[in-house]
Scaffold this motif. Structure first.
Motif, PDB file in Angstrom:
ATOM      1  N   VAL A 139      52.932  38.676  62.114  1.00  0.00           N
ATOM      2  CA  VAL A 139      52.246  37.986  62.914  1.00  0.00           C
ATOM      3  C   VAL A 139      50.888  38.625  62.824  1.00  0.00           C
ATOM      4  CG1 VAL A 139      51.898  37.623  65.569  1.00  0.00           C
ATOM      5  CG2 VAL A 139      54.202  37.915  64.645  1.00  0.00           C
ATOM      6  N   SER A 140      49.819  37.631  63.007  1.00  0.00           N
ATOM      7  CA  SER A 140      48.482  38.084  63.202  1.00  0.00           C
ATOM      8  C   SER A 140      47.642  37.284  63.976  1.00  0.00           C
ATOM      9  CB  SER A 140      47.739  38.119  61.758  1.00  0.00           C
ATOM     10  OG  SER A 140      46.438  38.627  61.529  1.00  0.00           O
ATOM     11  N   ILE A 141      46.639  37.590  64.376  1.00  0.00           N
ATOM     12  CA  ILE A 141      45.514  36.752  65.013  1.00  0.00           C
ATOM     13  C   ILE A 141      44.620  36.016  64.326  1.00  0.00           C
ATOM     14  CG2 ILE A 141      45.402  38.251  67.285  1.00  0.00           C
ATOM     15  CD1 ILE A 141      42.718  39.331  66.276  1.00  0.00           C
ATOM     16  N   MET A 142      44.135  34.909  64.967  1.00  0.00           N
ATOM     17  CA  MET A 142      43.050  34.085  64.052  1.00  0.00           C
ATOM     18  C   MET A 142      41.805  33.842  65.088  1.00  0.00           C
ATOM     19  SD  MET A 142      45.605  31.167  62.668  1.00  0.00           S
ATOM     20  CE  MET A 142      46.283  30.474  64.146  1.00  0.00           C
ATOM     21  N   TYR A 143      40.727  34.072  64.404  1.00  0.00           N
ATOM     22  CA  TYR A 143      39.283  33.705  65.085  1.00  0.00           C
ATOM     23  C   TYR A 143      39.126  32.283  64.427  1.00  0.00           C
ATOM     24  CZ  TYR A 143      38.620  38.344  66.567  1.00  0.00           C
ATOM     25  OH  TYR A 143      38.828  39.527  67.310  1.00  0.00           O
ATOM     26  N   THR A 144      39.377  31.957  63.519  1.00  0.00           N
ATOM     27  CA  THR A 144      39.204  30.466  62.947  1.00  0.00           C
ATOM     28  C   THR A 144      40.427  29.956  62.380  1.00  0.00           C
ATOM     29  OG1 THR A 144      36.788  30.966  62.852  1.00  0.00           O
ATOM     30  CG2 THR A 144      37.533  28.890  61.994  1.00  0.00           C
ATOM     31  N   PRO A 145      41.304  29.330  62.727  1.00  0.00           N
ATOM     32  CA  PRO A 145      42.443  28.746  62.232  1.00  0.00           C
ATOM     33  C   PRO A 145      42.163  27.905  60.846  1.00  0.00           C
ATOM     34  CG  PRO A 145      42.637  28.340  64.494  1.00  0.00           C
ATOM     35  CD  PRO A 145      41.358  28.965  64.310  1.00  0.00           C
ATOM     36  N   PRO A 146      42.889  28.134  59.773  1.00  0.00           N
ATOM     37  CA  PRO A 146      44.226  28.759  59.731  1.00  0.00           C
ATOM     38  C   PRO A 146      44.178  30.176  59.295  1.00  0.00           C
ATOM     39  CG  PRO A 146      43.906  27.437  57.947  1.00  0.00           C
ATOM     40  CD  PRO A 146      42.628  27.296  58.642  1.00  0.00           C
ATOM     41  N   GLU A 147      42.942  30.883  59.360  1.00  0.00           N
ATOM     42  CA  GLU A 147      42.723  32.117  58.602  1.00  0.00           C
ATOM     43  C   GLU A 147      43.241  33.231  59.349  1.00  0.00           C
ATOM     44  OE1 GLU A 147      38.496  31.738  58.361  1.00  0.00           O
ATOM     45  OE2 GLU A 147      38.580  30.336  56.928  1.00  0.00           O
ATOM     46  N   GLY A 167      50.523  32.788  63.114  1.00  0.00           N
ATOM     47  CA  GLY A 167      49.252  32.942  63.613  1.00  0.00           C
ATOM     48  C   GLY A 167      48.707  32.513  65.242  1.00  0.00           C
ATOM     49  N   ILE A 168      48.196  33.366  66.123  1.00  0.00           N
ATOM     50  CA  ILE A 168      47.993  33.148  67.194  1.00  0.00           C
ATOM     51  C   ILE A 168      46.467  32.946  67.421  1.00  0.00           C
ATOM     52  CG2 ILE A 168      47.996  33.725  69.712  1.00  0.00           C
ATOM     53  CD1 ILE A 168      50.383  32.872  68.557  1.00  0.00           C
ATOM     54  N   THR A 169      45.867  32.094  67.628  1.00  0.00           N
ATOM     55  CA  THR A 169      44.247  31.894  67.703  1.00  0.00           C
ATOM     56  C   THR A 169      43.790  32.700  69.116  1.00  0.00           C
ATOM     57  OG1 THR A 169      44.497  29.681  66.967  1.00  0.00           O
ATOM     58  CG2 THR A 169      42.547  30.442  68.103  1.00  0.00           C
ATOM     59  N   VAL A 170      42.748  33.555  68.843  1.00  0.00           N
ATOM     60  CA  VAL A 170      41.829  34.420  69.829  1.00  0.00           C
ATOM     61  C   VAL A 170      40.620  33.755  69.791  1.00  0.00           C
ATOM     62  CG1 VAL A 170      43.638  36.135  69.901  1.00  0.00           C
ATOM     63  CG2 VAL A 170      41.613  36.273  68.486  1.00  0.00           C
ATOM     64  N   GLY A 171      39.892  33.532  69.053  1.00  0.00           N
ATOM     65  CA  GLY A 171      38.663  33.027  68.651  1.00  0.00           C
ATOM     66  C   GLY A 171      38.456  31.465  69.396  1.00  0.00           C
ATOM     67  N   GLN A 172      37.336  31.396  70.227  1.00  0.00           N
ATOM     68  CA  GLN A 172      36.973  30.164  70.830  1.00  0.00           C
ATOM     69  C   GLN A 172      38.125  29.764  71.689  1.00  0.00           C
ATOM     70  OE1 GLN A 172      34.777  27.277  68.222  1.00  0.00           O
ATOM     71  NE2 GLN A 172      35.339  28.499  66.651  1.00  0.00           N
ATOM     72  N   TYR A 242      33.754  33.853  71.676  1.00  0.00           N
ATOM     73  CA  TYR A 242      34.603  35.182  72.139  1.00  0.00           C
ATOM     74  C   TYR A 242      35.384  34.984  73.345  1.00  0.00           C
ATOM     75  CZ  TYR A 242      31.684  37.685  68.712  1.00  0.00           C
ATOM     76  OH  TYR A 242      31.028  38.294  67.796  1.00  0.00           O
ATOM     77  N   GLY A 243      36.588  35.301  73.251  1.00  0.00           N
ATOM     78  CA  GLY A 243      37.517  35.115  74.343  1.00  0.00           C
ATOM     79  C   GLY A 243      37.199  35.740  75.473  1.00  0.00           C
TER      80      GLY A 243
END
Length: 347
Positions: A139-147, A167-172, A242-243
């Motif tokens: 599991v990782s976070i993503m700032y700009t999916p799908p990265e 991937g779980i999005t945290v950016g925007q 930024y969240g």
């Protein structure tokens, strides 16, 4: 240059274990059909297959496994979040320890003595250790999916070959929305989201949110800037990416928005440092960022920034731990800074 380094992810594969499971079920059916009935004591009907596990991540990828994953490896931020919700991980990659040996804020309250470190610096994901852990899920976070954060492009196919990724999005996306998405994943992994500790942490977050809202209401007109720097460059943060900053804005904070950002930042030379001015400066506290004492000693322009002159520079956890308690601490600290700040530094 200080940027969010983002890594593209290819489409995930079908996993061999599914094919093996299907073959086993077919073989079992054939055996029953040719063997003249059920085993002694049976009902005569074939046993129901075990219920599979699936989760749709923020790339829109559905991860399906024969059973619920129990061996989870995660990037530091994701590890901190899952751990806080009751899901312990077996391995972590990304920031873990500060120079004094304590936990980096990014990794939250993860007990690092009980997990395997797969590398802390950017690009140091140890694939041999990862494979040896035999993870069910990564599991990782993503700032700009799908990265996926902290997974470099040249190793991503190898990572995906070891275990499926989520991937779980945290950016925007506001920190509250991201936490709710992590709760969905943790619940799917077997966490009790109604556990007393989780409920108490969630309540603390809500109370800290109202505390910051109230502090901001008491300081109408207070302006804030968020940023980071090196000896050559000042980076001014762009709130929508930024969240935490987006959430601070929801609570009433007036945050300076740079005119010409490249997604997360606008980069300025120190000769341009006075282009943007605010009553309060929240400054990136990460160890890789040049900190105020060094800037004060080596960058003359630093001391001319109005917020610096007023003594209103406060630490900013630019990559926050996504846990209700961790985020509550940040909100409480920001509220304390707002309460003591002079809102009239910038006329």
């Amino acid at each position: 240059m200080l940027t969010h380094k983002l890594i593209p992810i290819r489409n995930s594969r079908l996993f061999p274990v599914l094919a093996l499971l299907l073959a086993a079920l077919i073989l079992a059916g054939c055996t029953n059909a040719s063997g003249g009935g059920a085993a002694p004591g049976g009902s005569g009907s074939s046993p129901e297959p075990a219920e599979s596990w699936s989760f749709v991540d923020d790339r829109g990828i559905t991860v399906t496994l024969p059973e619920r994953p129990t061996r989870v490896v995660a990037q530091s931020t994701a590890a901190a979040t899952l751990w806080s919700l009751g899901v312990e991980v077996v391995g972590v990659f990304g920031p873990q320890r500060l120079p004094d040996g304590s936990n980096d804020p990014t990794v939250g309250d993860v007990d690092l003595s009980r997990v395997t470190s797969l590398g802390e610096a950017w690009g140091e994901l140890d694939l041999e250790k990862l494979a040896a852990l035999k993870p069910d899920l990564i599991v990782s976070i993503m700032y700009t999916p799908p990265e996926l954060w902290y997974v470099l492009p040249d190793v991503e196919p190898q990572v995906r070959a070891i275990a499926p990724t989520v991937g779980i999005t945290v950016g925007q996306r506001s920190i509250k929305e991201a936490m709710q998405r992590f709760e969905e994943l943790a619940g799917a992994l077997g966490a009790d989201l109604n556990a007393q500790q989780v409920a108490a942490a969630r309540q603390r977050f809500e109370e800290a949110s109202e505390e910051l809202r109230a502090a901001l209401a008491e300081k109408p007109g207070l302006t804030a800037m968020f940023g980071a720097g090196s000896l050559e460059t000042l980076w001014v943060s762009n709130p929508p990416y930024y969240g935490d900053l987006s959430y601070f804005q929801e609570l009433g904070m007036q945050i300076l928005v740079p005119e010409n950002p490249e997604s997360y930042w606008e980069a300025l030379s120190w000769e341009q440092a006075l282009r943007y001015q605010a009553d309060v400066l929240f400054y990136d506290s990460r160890t890789e960022v040049t900190q105020p004492p060094e800037l004060a000693a080596q960058v003359p322009t630093w001391s001319h920034i109005p917020a610096v002159k007023a003594g209103q520079v406060y630490p900013w956890v630019a990559v926050p731990p996504y846990s209700w308690d961790g985020l509550a601490t940040i909100l409480e600290d920001v509220a304390a800074a707002v309460r003591e700040a002079d809102p009239h530094v910038i006329p």
